[in-house]
Design a protein around this motif. Sequence first.
Motif, mmCIF file in Angstrom:
data_model
loop_
_atom_site.group_PDB
_atom_site.id
_atom_site.type_symbol
_atom_site.label_atom_id
_atom_site.label_comp_id
_atom_site.label_asym_id
_atom_site.label_seq_id
_atom_site.Cartn_x
_atom_site.Cartn_y
_atom_site.Cartn_z
ATOM 1 N N LEU A 1 -2.912 27.495 32.186
ATOM 2 C CA LEU A 1 -0.935 27.760 32.679
ATOM 3 C C LEU A 1 -0.994 26.510 32.775
ATOM 4 C CD1 LEU A 1 -1.352 30.564 35.271
ATOM 5 C CD2 LEU A 1 -1.442 30.540 32.299
ATOM 6 N N SER B 1 -6.042 30.129 24.136
ATOM 7 C CA SER B 1 -4.011 30.412 24.360
ATOM 8 C C SER B 1 -3.009 29.512 25.922
ATOM 9 C CB SER B 1 -3.788 31.458 25.295
ATOM 10 O OG SER B 1 -4.125 32.144 23.778
ATOM 11 N N TYR C 1 -0.088 28.494 27.996
ATOM 12 C CA TYR C 1 1.262 29.061 28.681
ATOM 13 C C TYR C 1 1.952 28.756 29.490
ATOM 14 C CZ TYR C 1 -0.913 34.169 27.568
ATOM 15 O OH TYR C 1 -1.722 34.564 27.028
ATOM 16 N N LEU D 1 2.186 35.328 35.531
ATOM 17 C CA LEU D 1 1.499 35.168 34.644
ATOM 18 C C LEU D 1 -0.031 35.517 35.529
ATOM 19 C CD1 LEU D 1 2.490 32.495 32.255
ATOM 20 C CD2 LEU D 1 2.474 34.870 31.247
ATOM 21 N N LEU E 1 -1.962 38.095 33.783
ATOM 22 C CA LEU E 1 -2.988 37.889 32.409
ATOM 23 C C LEU E 1 -4.971 38.561 33.265
ATOM 24 C CD1 LEU E 1 -2.066 34.262 31.522
ATOM 25 C CD2 LEU E 1 -2.044 36.562 29.992
#
Length: 295
Positions: free
Chosen positions: A32, A59, A61, A84, A88
Amino acid sequence: MSTKLIVICGPTATGKSRLALKLAQELNTVILSADSRQVYRDFNIGTAKPTPEEQALISHYLIDICDPRHSLTVAEYQDKANHLITSLPYSPLLLVGGTGLYIKAITKGLKIPRVPAHPELRSRLKSLGQSQLYAFLQQVDPKAATKIHPNDQVRTLRALEVFYVTGKPISEQQGENPPSYPIQQIGLDCSPEELTKRIQTRTQKMLDLGLITEVKGLIEKYGWSLPLLDTLGYQEIKDYLAGETDLETAEELIVLHTRQFAKRQRTWFTSQAEITWFNSQQPDLYDAVRHYISE
């Protein structure tokens, strides 16, 4: 799944992203972003945004979530990040970046008044002058006034804006509500000499990657007056494109302003007692951080 949050923070160019990528791969998790400019689309090279290759690897975010013509508030960032973190299916999650207020909003659970900016109200207030504004603030919210410097127009305007919109002093709407999940905060730093070298190298890399072309494209798409173009790395290139300076001077100014920015970041983060610090120059950095996380 119970959530655990690992924060990787510190001044710019200390290697946060590189460490986070390696950790995310080993921990089988995601990243993140806690960067106040990487949230904006199209601002890539100058913000050191993760490359497409890095994003394909892990990934990421909270990047590319906002149009550059809209100013994302800390409250909006906090809402998105908290959503999130609770939704998540990963633990631990990595929160990585150098925007201290973003990180504090999450780790401390800052209570932030959900009052959007009111440009017209701010314009009317601003026309009165800072001394008059501060006098108003002392009348309507003396508690907030004790925490705001008399010359700090930005915070004075915000406090008055919240009061006039909600009818309640901003001091009554602030505070902290820390999350219940465990948090580990890791800070990266290095010597000033080493940091200067890293900033010089990164600035040159940004130019090699096409920072000038990126700024030209942003000006064509959004115009010269876009506020984000007045931020670090973009302002200097914009001045170069406007013929106000030469490229060598622009590059020198980016390095200078980045060093000054890193100094402010260091001051912010070193005031946070919860952070455990690591020297990003130490050869066993990854092993040392990994051991700390395991413990």
